[in-house]
Design a protein around this motif. Sequence first.
Motif, PDB file in Angstrom:
ATOM      1  N   ASP A 150       0.829  -1.209   0.000  1.00 33.01           N
ATOM      2  CA  ASP A 150       0.000   0.000   0.000  1.00 33.01           C
ATOM      3  C   ASP A 150       0.867   1.264   0.000  1.00 33.01           C
ATOM      4  O   ASP A 150       0.548   2.247  -0.665  1.00 33.01           O
ATOM      5  N   ALA A 151       1.949   1.229   0.775  1.00 29.21           N
ATOM      6  CA  ALA A 151       2.852   2.388   0.826  1.00 29.21           C
ATOM      7  C   ALA A 151       3.517   2.606  -0.523  1.00 29.21           C
ATOM      8  O   ALA A 151       3.687   3.751  -0.963  1.00 29.21           O
ATOM      9  N   GLU A 152       3.885   1.529  -1.185  1.00 30.21           N
ATOM     10  CA  GLU A 152       4.497   1.655  -2.507  1.00 30.21           C
ATOM     11  C   GLU A 152       3.505   2.229  -3.512  1.00 30.21           C
ATOM     12  O   GLU A 152       3.865   3.060  -4.356  1.00 30.21           O
ATOM     13  N   GLU A 153       2.264   1.818  -3.405  1.00 29.97           N
ATOM     14  CA  GLU A 153       1.225   2.370  -4.287  1.00 29.97           C
ATOM     15  C   GLU A 153       1.039   3.861  -4.022  1.00 29.97           C
ATOM     16  O   GLU A 153       0.902   4.659  -4.958  1.00 29.97           O
ATOM     17  N   ALA A 154       1.053   4.248  -2.750  1.00 30.72           N
ATOM     18  CA  ALA A 154       0.919   5.668  -2.402  1.00 30.72           C
ATOM     19  C   ALA A 154       2.094   6.463  -2.961  1.00 30.72           C
ATOM     20  O   ALA A 154       1.930   7.585  -3.450  1.00 30.72           O
ATOM     21  N   TRP A 155       3.296   5.893  -2.881  1.00 28.46           N
ATOM     22  CA  TRP A 155       4.497   6.550  -3.425  1.00 28.46           C
ATOM     23  C   TRP A 155       4.372   6.728  -4.938  1.00 28.46           C
ATOM     24  O   TRP A 155       4.710   7.785  -5.480  1.00 28.46           O
ATOM     25  N   ASN A 156       3.869   5.716  -5.613  1.00 30.41           N
ATOM     26  CA  ASN A 156       3.698   5.823  -7.062  1.00 30.41           C
ATOM     27  C   ASN A 156       2.653   6.870  -7.424  1.00 30.41           C
ATOM     28  O   ASN A 156       2.765   7.550  -8.454  1.00 30.41           O
ATOM     29  N   GLN A 157       1.627   7.005  -6.569  1.00 26.31           N
ATOM     30  CA  GLN A 157       0.646   8.059  -6.781  1.00 26.31           C
ATOM     31  C   GLN A 157       1.307   9.439  -6.659  1.00 26.31           C
ATOM     32  O   GLN A 157       0.987  10.360  -7.410  1.00 26.31           O
ATOM     33  N   PHE A 158       2.225   9.572  -5.709  1.00 32.28           N
ATOM     34  CA  PHE A 158       2.961  10.829  -5.588  1.00 32.28           C
ATOM     35  C   PHE A 158       3.768  11.098  -6.853  1.00 32.28           C
ATOM     36  O   PHE A 158       3.768  12.228  -7.374  1.00 32.28           O
ATOM     37  N   LEU A 159       4.458  10.083  -7.355  1.00 33.44           N
ATOM     38  CA  LEU A 159       5.254  10.266  -8.565  1.00 33.44           C
ATOM     39  C   LEU A 159       4.379  10.734  -9.725  1.00 33.44           C
ATOM     40  O   LEU A 159       4.758  11.635 -10.485  1.00 33.44           O
TER      41      LEU A 159
END
Length: 380
Positions: free
Chosen positions: A95-104
């Motif tokens: 989930d954190a990785e998905e959130a990071w990709n959303q930031f990108l």
Amino acid sequence: MKKNKQIMLSVVFGISSISYTFAQTPSLNEAKHLNTPIKSLRWALKNSESKSYNITDSRIKELFLVNTTDLYSEVRSKDELYNIATDVERRLFTDAEEAWNQFLMSQNRIPGSINFFLELKKQLGYEKATSIDKPDQYILLQRTLSGVDEDIYNGAKDKIPGVALRAKYALAAQLMRNAKKVTAADQWTENGIYPQAIDHLVKYNQPITSEDLDALKDYLSFSLSQSNYRYNVESIPSQYQLVRLAVAYRNDQGFFEVVCTKEGKHLYDQSYVSRYCLSDMSNKQLMDRWFPEQLKIDHRKLTESNQPPTLGQKLLEFVGVFFALDGLGAAFFDVFEALEATELAEAGIVEREELSVLESEADAEEALAAEEYQRQFCRI
């Protein structure tokens, strides 16, 4: 100790007691604020539903380090970490990785273009500075990772006593110089930028004044406590730049005997406390264990020093006993564990028994250092 520490973490970081459940994908507006891997991880924690799981600093260490009690512990890869993680923990990182990709994506970057796991590991300090397959390069690597310009590095080396304190002022000057380049001249003063402090540090025939030291100290504390800090993927976080810079200055003093291989890996186990192989310690191990010891050594040497006031006792008036740890808060310590440093003992965070061990090891290091100063140093 554990109880006090958990209380402090909850107050300072607001994270250790946060429960985890399955996170939702952040909205575009939310994603714009998740500009560090740790913020993405915190977002995943905060937006969960299950109340049965709490992530702690000790668990983070267990996940990233093969052996949490070993100063030279290897750091796990993503696959290795996922293999030992629970189902809930794997979902947390996903989930954190998905959130990071959303930031990108919110920054018009391609998802996955900046690897979440590698950046999280970097931000948490679970990286080393060995030079595998590149013999004899690890000493230079410590200085390269610090990101400090050569003139600042040499100026601090010539004018500031003490390995840890020297690193702190050099980093302060570098951060001030970086800010100066992107700040209009008429806004320098209001932003705490005093170019003369940098000039006095780097110019060979120009003494550094107490006003310069004060300006650099204040700027560093200001810089490291800004809530709008944006993670720089091109470098390691500044508290780890600090420790690598201190290691570089320590390397400049030479070595009594070889303790590292030509690639910077340790030759002896951690029981050889009189000299660590610093390149083979993770950035976090350096910050938690070695840097406070080195600071204590610096302080004792300055206290007993016969140097002129501007370089010895006068310096202490501005830095205090624990200046090298002062100001490293807010943005940078949104991590899962506080420094186990001597200064925290005064607040009841570190037990007296642990403090005694820290002081004993510092005494041993100081005795060896004093002996080395009287010898002809040799470089590895």
